[in-house]
Design an enzyme around this catalytic site. Structure first.
Site, PDB file in Angstrom:
ATOM      1  N   ARG A   1      50.432  43.741  42.263  1.00  0.00           N
ATOM      2  CA  ARG A   1      49.671  43.756  42.146  1.00  0.00           C
ATOM      3  C   ARG A   1      49.056  45.319  41.955  1.00  0.00           C
ATOM      4  O   ARG A   1      49.432  45.854  43.316  1.00  0.00           O
ATOM      5  CB  ARG A   1      48.339  43.084  41.916  1.00  0.00           C
ATOM      6  CG  ARG A   1      48.268  41.784  41.893  1.00  0.00           C
ATOM      7  CD  ARG A   1      47.947  41.439  40.854  1.00  0.00           C
ATOM      8  NE  ARG A   1      47.596  41.562  39.207  1.00  0.00           N
ATOM      9  CZ  ARG A   1      46.357  42.512  39.388  1.00  0.00           C
ATOM     10  NH1 ARG A   1      45.376  41.019  39.959  1.00  0.00           N
ATOM     11  NH2 ARG A   1      45.826  42.394  38.718  1.00  0.00           N
TER      12      ARG A   1
ATOM     13  N   TYR B   1      43.421  40.753  51.684  1.00  0.00           N
ATOM     14  CA  TYR B   1      42.082  39.898  51.629  1.00  0.00           C
ATOM     15  C   TYR B   1      41.927  38.578  52.709  1.00  0.00           C
ATOM     16  O   TYR B   1      42.332  38.469  52.852  1.00  0.00           O
ATOM     17  CB  TYR B   1      41.699  38.957  49.890  1.00  0.00           C
ATOM     18  CG  TYR B   1      42.583  39.613  48.922  1.00  0.00           C
ATOM     19  CD1 TYR B   1      40.908  40.068  48.551  1.00  0.00           C
ATOM     20  CD2 TYR B   1      43.574  39.914  48.170  1.00  0.00           C
ATOM     21  CE1 TYR B   1      40.944  40.151  47.011  1.00  0.00           C
ATOM     22  CE2 TYR B   1      43.199  40.791  47.375  1.00  0.00           C
ATOM     23  CZ  TYR B   1      42.496  40.282  46.809  1.00  0.00           C
ATOM     24  OH  TYR B   1      42.249  41.378  45.380  1.00  0.00           O
TER      25      TYR B   1
ATOM     26  N   HIS C   1      37.840  43.785  42.080  1.00  0.00           N
ATOM     27  CA  HIS C   1      37.265  42.978  41.453  1.00  0.00           C
ATOM     28  C   HIS C   1      35.734  43.102  41.045  1.00  0.00           C
ATOM     29  O   HIS C   1      35.321  43.460  42.376  1.00  0.00           O
ATOM     30  CB  HIS C   1      37.334  41.548  41.815  1.00  0.00           C
ATOM     31  CG  HIS C   1      38.794  41.253  41.940  1.00  0.00           C
ATOM     32  ND1 HIS C   1      39.635  39.883  41.166  1.00  0.00           N
ATOM     33  CD2 HIS C   1      39.727  40.818  42.567  1.00  0.00           C
ATOM     34  CE1 HIS C   1      41.049  39.394  41.046  1.00  0.00           C
ATOM     35  NE2 HIS C   1      40.629  40.337  42.510  1.00  0.00           N
TER      36      HIS C   1
ATOM     37  N   HIS D   1      43.219  47.497  43.100  1.00  0.00           N
ATOM     38  CA  HIS D   1      42.378  47.214  42.038  1.00  0.00           C
ATOM     39  C   HIS D   1      41.345  46.149  42.693  1.00  0.00           C
ATOM     40  O   HIS D   1      41.279  45.764  43.845  1.00  0.00           O
ATOM     41  CB  HIS D   1      42.515  45.326  40.982  1.00  0.00           C
ATOM     42  CG  HIS D   1      43.026  45.004  41.636  1.00  0.00           C
ATOM     43  ND1 HIS D   1      44.574  44.774  42.316  1.00  0.00           N
ATOM     44  CD2 HIS D   1      42.054  43.112  42.045  1.00  0.00           C
ATOM     45  CE1 HIS D   1      44.722  43.407  42.498  1.00  0.00           C
ATOM     46  NE2 HIS D   1      42.950  42.565  42.154  1.00  0.00           N
TER      47      HIS D   1
ATOM     48  N   TYR E   1      49.733  44.576  46.322  1.00  0.00           N
ATOM     49  CA  TYR E   1      50.266  43.792  46.912  1.00  0.00           C
ATOM     50  C   TYR E   1      50.940  42.786  46.244  1.00  0.00           C
ATOM     51  O   TYR E   1      51.371  42.594  45.126  1.00  0.00           O
ATOM     52  CB  TYR E   1      49.402  42.477  47.905  1.00  0.00           C
ATOM     53  CG  TYR E   1      48.174  41.914  47.043  1.00  0.00           C
ATOM     54  CD1 TYR E   1      48.487  41.097  46.415  1.00  0.00           C
ATOM     55  CD2 TYR E   1      46.688  42.718  46.528  1.00  0.00           C
ATOM     56  CE1 TYR E   1      47.505  40.342  45.214  1.00  0.00           C
ATOM     57  CE2 TYR E   1      45.859  42.219  45.991  1.00  0.00           C
ATOM     58  CZ  TYR E   1      45.613  41.267  45.324  1.00  0.00           C
ATOM     59  OH  TYR E   1      45.045  40.458  43.884  1.00  0.00           O
TER      60      TYR E   1
END
Lengths: 188, 236
Positions: B154, B105, B159, B157, B144
């Protein structure tokens, strides 16, 4: 035909660049009608450690108790063009947040009466799979005694929804996520 | 007297509980007291509409960052925002954010040892159109690692933050990709106990919205909480 709802998932820790921007925590300016107030507080977890990655949103009526929304039937006469009623803040490294807004007026209830002045609160964070919702109320309000939500709450827990006045126009609303004295959360 | 239409109760079978110990961060953050149910009033039925002054578009392309193209597999995510009766909800603000193709991120707290992409912010917002449709172009986010348990990863995905018509219809969720082997191991995805509800979190590959020589298409419809059939009375 019924459509099943999309499930909630946690907001996670990395929402900041997408959801938080300077000024979203300021709801009122010099043109807004009503009493200017600050609401500040801290979000704490079950160990009373600060929660540095929470997102708080508030939604409130204007100074005369009108929501800026087409389903509030009093739009024509009661709207304040300098107030829209939505605010958003991420907590800082100490778990703290602050909003600059105005004190809302009383809002009609479902029973023909008035609800005490209140601010609707959503809280999201890593470790919360869904939103938590609660309300902020104000001390020394006559309508608190008859408010349909406050009346539902047992006396020792009711205090968690009433802000403490720390100075003129400055109120404190701490949110304790977990524990015997945790904040009352509402299912809406 | 005026009429207000309240929202149906949340469909608990479709949503995760807040207390879900397999997702370790819930252990000190989920409340222990059950929430107190309240009746819907104007406070819950109304809600924010324009929550950002910034320009919000009906289409969005996250792959064209500042001065260059984002790295990774381009994908087109599209779908509709619907209510519980399948009716489209127009002019809904969608805010999205995601990791880059390497699973990182653009956020100062993300310490994953994977490269940042200077041409990919991974964040944007858009509005559903008059038919409740939305569409954006992005890159497929990477998986990640996270610290929840040993060797925890995870699944890929994106959000989504969605404002429905009222305070009661707010939704924040995550969209996953079909066939991801990490889904079976992910406590956040599996916090939704009903398999048919979990399936609603997974986008569907869609050849119709795939652009030849350019990008794969995925469809992801978002269904918000339904309204009651009959109004309730309130004073004005």
């Amino acid at each position: 035909m019924k459509f099943g709802p999309t499930p909630w998932q946690t907001v996670g820790p990395f929402f900041g660049p997408a959801l938080v921007a300077p000024g979203l925590d300021v709801l009122a300016d010099s043109h807004t009608r009503g009493q200017r107030i600050f609401i500040e507080g801290q979000v704490l977890d079950g160990d009373r450690s600060p929660v540095p990655d929470a997102l708080i949103e508030i939604w409130q009526a204007n100074a005369v108790g009108c929501y800026d929304h087409p389903e509030d039937p009093r739009q024509d006469k009661a709207l304040d063009p300098a107030f829209h009623g939505f605010g958003r803040a991420g907590t800082d490294k100490s778990g703290c947040f602050r909003f600059a807004t105005i004190k809302p007026g009383p809002v009609p209830g479902v029973d023909g009466g008035l609800q005490a002045p209140h601010i609707n609160v959503s809280l999201f964070a890593r470790g919360l799979l869904r939103r938590l919702t609660t309300r902020i109320y104000f001390p020394y309000e006559e309508l608190n005694a008859s408010d349909p939500v406050l009346k539902l709450l047992p006396e020792p827990r009711r205090a968690s929804l009433i802000v403490k006045q720390v100075a003129k126009g400055r109120f404190r609303f701490d949110i304790l996520l977990q524990g015997d004295d945790e904040t009352v959360f509402l299912e809406i | 007297m005026a009429s207000l239409v309240g929202y149906q109760p949340e469909d608990e079978a479709s949503h995760p509980p807040n207390a879900y110990p397999d997702y370790v961060s819930t252990r000190k953050r989920a409340p222990v007291h059950p929430p107190i149910r309240i009746a819907h009033t104007l406070s819950e039925i109304t809600g924010p509409r324009l929550v950002r002054g910034a320009s919000v578009l009906e289409s969005l392309d996250l792959t064209r960052g500042s001065g260059g193209e984002a790295l990774g597999e381009r994908v087109i995510i599209s779908g509709r925002v619907l209510d519980g009766n399948g009716r489209p909800i127009p002019n809904i603000l969608l805010e999205i954010w995601q990791a880059n193709a390497a699973g990182r991120y653009a956020h100062e707290e993300d310490r994953h040892d994977a490269p940042l992409d200077p041409h990919f912010s991974g964040a944007g917002c858009l509005l559903s159109d008059a038919q409740g449709r939305y569409r954006f172009v992005t890159i497929r986010p990477g998986a990640y690692p996270w610290a929840n348990h040993y060797n925890a990863w995870r699944p890929s995905h994106i959000h989504f933050s969605v404002f429905g018509p009222g305070f009661a219809s707010r939704l924040i969720t995550q969209m996953y990709f079909p066939g991801d082997p990490l889904l079976a191991l992910d406590p956040i995805f599996n916090s939704v106990s009903a398999p048919e509800a979990r399936d609603r979190l997974i986008a569907a590959f869609d050849v119709e919205t795939t652009i030849p020589e350019r990008a794969l298409g995925y469809r992801f419809d978002i269904v918000l909480r339904g309204r009651n059939a009959t109004p309730m009375e309130t004073s004005r």
